[in-house]
Design a protein around this motif. Structure first.
Motif, PDB file in Angstrom:
ATOM      1  N   UNK A  26      29.055  64.849  58.585  1.00 21.07           N
ATOM      2  CA  UNK A  26      29.070  63.853  57.507  1.00 21.07           C
ATOM      3  C   UNK A  26      29.887  62.643  57.921  1.00 21.07           C
ATOM      4  N   UNK A  27      29.554  62.086  59.079  1.00 16.15           N
ATOM      5  CA  UNK A  27      30.229  60.874  59.538  1.00 16.15           C
ATOM      6  C   UNK A  27      29.232  59.718  59.601  1.00 16.15           C
ATOM      7  N   UNK A  28      29.789  58.497  59.601  1.00 15.29           N
ATOM      8  CA  UNK A  28      28.920  57.310  59.624  1.00 15.29           C
ATOM      9  C   UNK A  28      28.474  57.036  61.060  1.00 15.29           C
ATOM     10  N   UNK A  29      28.001  58.057  61.713  1.00 18.27           N
ATOM     11  CA  UNK A  29      27.612  57.974  63.115  1.00 18.27           C
ATOM     12  C   UNK A  29      26.207  58.563  63.243  1.00 18.27           C
ATOM     13  N   UNK A  82      25.856  60.256  55.756  1.00 21.53           N
ATOM     14  CA  UNK A  82      26.339  59.640  54.514  1.00 21.53           C
ATOM     15  C   UNK A  82      25.480  58.470  54.046  1.00 21.53           C
ATOM     16  N   UNK A 126      22.346  59.894  52.404  1.00 23.21           N
ATOM     17  CA  UNK A 126      22.672  60.405  51.070  1.00 23.21           C
ATOM     18  C   UNK A 126      22.884  59.240  50.090  1.00 23.21           C
ATOM     19  N   UNK A 163      25.173  55.579  73.263  1.00 20.42           N
ATOM     20  CA  UNK A 163      26.300  55.174  72.417  1.00 20.42           C
ATOM     21  C   UNK A 163      27.527  56.061  72.547  1.00 20.42           C
ATOM     22  N   UNK A 203      29.638  58.896  75.385  1.00 19.40           N
ATOM     23  CA  UNK A 203      29.812  59.015  76.833  1.00 19.40           C
ATOM     24  C   UNK A 203      29.157  60.295  77.350  1.00 19.40           C
ATOM     25  N   UNK A 210      27.560  58.370  68.853  1.00 19.63           N
ATOM     26  CA  UNK A 210      28.693  57.763  69.561  1.00 19.63           C
ATOM     27  C   UNK A 210      29.870  58.728  69.709  1.00 19.63           C
ATOM     28  N   UNK A 211      29.867  59.775  68.924  1.00 20.50           N
ATOM     29  CA  UNK A 211      30.989  60.712  68.900  1.00 20.50           C
ATOM     30  C   UNK A 211      30.951  61.756  70.016  1.00 20.50           C
ATOM     31  N   UNK A 232      34.453  58.067  66.420  1.00 17.24           N
ATOM     32  CA  UNK A 232      34.312  56.695  66.933  1.00 17.24           C
ATOM     33  C   UNK A 232      34.263  55.720  65.757  1.00 17.24           C
ATOM     34  N   UNK A 283      33.971  55.750  57.311  1.00 20.52           N
ATOM     35  CA  UNK A 283      33.755  57.124  56.860  1.00 20.52           C
ATOM     36  C   UNK A 283      34.323  57.407  55.469  1.00 20.52           C
TER      37      UNK A 283
END
Ligand SMILES: [Zn+2]
Ligand SMILES: [Zn+2]
Lengths: 457, 457
Positions: free
Chosen positions: A198-201, A224, A227, A283, A285, A421-422, B200, B422
């Motif tokens: 639930x992250x903006x990623x 998120x 949703x 995005x 690594x 990206x995470x 991130x 987030x």
């Protein structure tokens, strides 16, 4: 450590009731290799180096070329033989800007990421009304008239699973959704990320346009944001979006596989391929996808070599292009498909603890499977009845009938990070990474030294 | 529920050994209000509505104006009296593009977010070499010659704390770092996000330039990006960055506080101010910072009203501007500072469970503190010996001597989300939100109905 040793003995004694374990590598070998591998430094060092000194490395880009050079130098320094890059060319999709905003009724930005091979909007973007489908089946069932000229939005949820099986099912929204939406006349498609966080990623990923379908802009909203869009739609007013998803396609860009070997004493016994992929999404690594896989394969091969020259050559294959369609696997098979391959194995599901081993071995190799299972049991790994399937980088080999073993990693948190990206080094757990190396090392050792004739030419 | 009731009784009996509890609201009131508040729907509804129908709402922007209109309409619909916006003007800093890349030795993008009041780069960005300081003290101690013409980078870590105290200490890198770097001639400053997560998603936040200091571009890297930059620097080669951090400052933009009241029966008894802030940072929807605070304040005031008209007026203050410097608090104090304020209380630390209550009451109000503590104990909230300090939105009142109570929320995960993209609705836990409403409702009820004379005029 003591616990691991006594566990090993128990497991091996159990195994020996049923099978002639002594026909394979001596039990002491497995325990010693495992204990050494549980202190491995190579897999971490490889992962840390590749993600730090190269970073993101999309296939067919200059970053992937840097990864290739980096890996060749690293594998030579680690003492591998026959280290080389094997070049090929491939089409490349390049991300531009990914921007979205709700224009009405509640103006605000949304976070999203274009999917691989997405069509491009003009620089100034496009506007359209959203038509919402809770699941892919709803989009499939919708009359084209309800979709035509609109932005299709598919938002079905996905639950974490240990074996990653939910990805196969829910990933269809990404894989097939864009083609279905385009064929019904949608001007763009948004999907809820195929992810469990639930992250903006947002979670990107590849999709291929079905034959005859016109590419349209296609992107994944972060969970998120998806949703949020569902809530906004739930207010009952028409929802209008502005999308800027620019991207471009390039033809015939240079990519390449990296190969490194631990030469075996018996060239006629066939090669054991230990595979991973060097490319990553753009995005993050690519730490868990798939730097760790390459680190594990290389480290495990070295752990086997340290214990003595194996009978069979262990060939580490770091495919240059997996994420965007398996060009690396095809290039490898084209170059090496006629060689005798005893077995293929791949690591491409992160580096959390291996929990299960699956086999697909030829008739008459039950003893080998039993001895491998016994050597893995002290690491908490249980043998399954499921047939191994391998991963994308060895798919052509497996299709051609090469035997395969899967050391299944715990995927519970994999889809929190996958293609986002995470996906960065801080997500790698050293103790679990080492357990992977240990599982791989004992498996490669037993396979590479097995006296059975195996594999296909 | 049963457990809560018996806990209540025990706590109240304990309290009554020491203080004349019955002089205040009857024990039954607290239990009934608490039980009703534990089923509250208003706080969630407010939070869901504000974050969905308005979304991000930086102070002094059109989004904040929409939030103001939204809140006025909502508070009227909820039955509050004297609902109105009280306008003022303020300077506004507006984010533009936030982009960074390592040019050498290992080219790759970094994720960062400009800090409030950051200077702007030109559109084409700036280039510079990084000079690294593990802590703010290292930057402070550095000779100006070592910083001049370079990009300063401060990367000290921060550990999660229940009371949020690490933010005060480590937040100095954000608050003072930019002015120190500029005064030593840095061309820009990057800090590791003041946050405890590993995503991130950078943590922005305000910083004010010290007198006479020239604004320079100032930004926070996400924690994984800061760790990546530290690793890259650790390779020992000069590290060159390209930064594009465009932003602009606007003067005299409209903002405003929103006020809503539960009128008391005794106007001479003074007003109880229940505060929060309506504005948010620009990249999240400001769910935990501070939509929940406003939802809790409004919901708790309504829970008190449902139990009967209180003696004192409860005034909900939703400040229009907190994040960027307390303009809302100053405007409120300018307009209302001469009115009699019995007490101030604020919710601006998320909506995780309240775990502690702190007081700052006038001499002779120990009985009130004891009765409040007793009413909170069944919710798992312990009374402390620490003096309450209030939050930014009531700071001028507290400074002027108005009594204050702090219902301290658990901040363990607050700085995973604070000031990041987030900060969205999915992070709010309904059960914990309701515990907040219950704690607030019993506290407001006892304060608003206390027979003591209290507060200052
Ligand atoms: Zn992969
Ligand atoms: Zn706040």
């Amino acid at each position: 450590m003591q616990k691991i040793r006594s566990g090993t003995l128990a497991a091996l004694l159990l195994g020996s009731l049923f099978t002639p374990v002594l026909a394979h590598a001596a039990p002491a070998d497995s325990a010693a290799i495992r204990d050494a591998a549980l202190k491995d430094e190579v897999a971490w060092d490889f992962t840390e180096g590749l993600t730090t000194e190269v970073g993101p490395r999309p296939a067919g880009t200059p970053q992937e070329a840097r990864a290739r050079e980096w890996a060749v130098a690293k594998l030579k320094a680690l003492g591998f033989s026959n280290v080389r890059a094997e070049p090929y060319t491939m089409p490349v999709w390049l991300r531009g800007r990914d921007e979205a905003k709700i224009l009405s009724p509640f103006p605000q930005n949304l976070v999203l990421s274009a999917l691989g091979n997405s069509g491009s909007t003009p620089d100034k973007g496009i506007e359209g009304e959203v038509v919402y489908f809770p699941t892919l089946a709803d989009l499939e069932a919708a009359p084209a008239a309800s979709v035509k000229g609109k932005i299709a939005f598919v938002s079905h949820d996905m639950t974490a699973t240990q074996d990653g099986s939910s990805y196969g099912y829910f990933g269809a929204a990404r894989r097939q959704g864009p083609s279905i939406a385009s064929s019904k006349g949608a001007i763009a498609i948004l999907i809820r990320s195929i992810g469990t966080d639930h992250h903006r990623l947002p979670h990107t990923g590849v999709q291929m346009w079905a034959d005859g379908v016109t590419p349209i802009p296609a992107a994944a909203l972060s969970v998120p944001d998806a949703e949020q869009l569902v809530r906004v739609i739930g207010r009952g007013q028409p929802v209008k979006l502005h999308l800027t998803l620019t991207s471009k396609m390039l033809k015939d860009q240079p990519s390449g596989n990296v190969i490194a070997e631990i030469p075996g004493s018996d060239p006629a016994a066939g090669v054991v391929v230990a595979a991973c992929h060097l490319d990553s999404w753009d995005q993050g690594t690519g730490a868990i996808d798939d730097a760790t896989g390459c680190g594990i394969a290389a480290a495990a091969a070295l752990q086997v070599a340290k214990a003595g020259q194996p009978r069979r050559t262990i060939r580490v294959l770091m495919a240059g292009a997996e994420e965007v369609g398996g060009d690396g696997a095809r290039a490898y098979f084209k170059a090496h498909g006629t060689e005798k391959h005893a077995l293929a194995i791949e690591s491409d599901f992160g580096a959390d603890r291996v929990w299960r081993v699956d086999f697909k071995l030829p008739q008459g190799h039950d003893a080998l499977a039993t001895s491998i299972s016994a050597a893995l049991a002290p690491l908490g790994i249980g043998a399954s009845k499921q047939e191994a399937g391998g991963g994308a980088d060895i798919a052509p080999l497996v299709k051609a009938g090469v035997p395969v073993i899967d050391l299944q990693q715990d995927g519970t948190r994999y889809f929190e990070l996958h293609h986002t990206p995470d996906d960065t080094l801080d997500k790698v757990d050293l103790a679990q990474l080492r357990q992977n190396v240990a599982a791989w090392a004992v498996t490669l050792n037993l396979v590479a030294n097995a006296q059975e004739s195996m594999g296909i030419k």
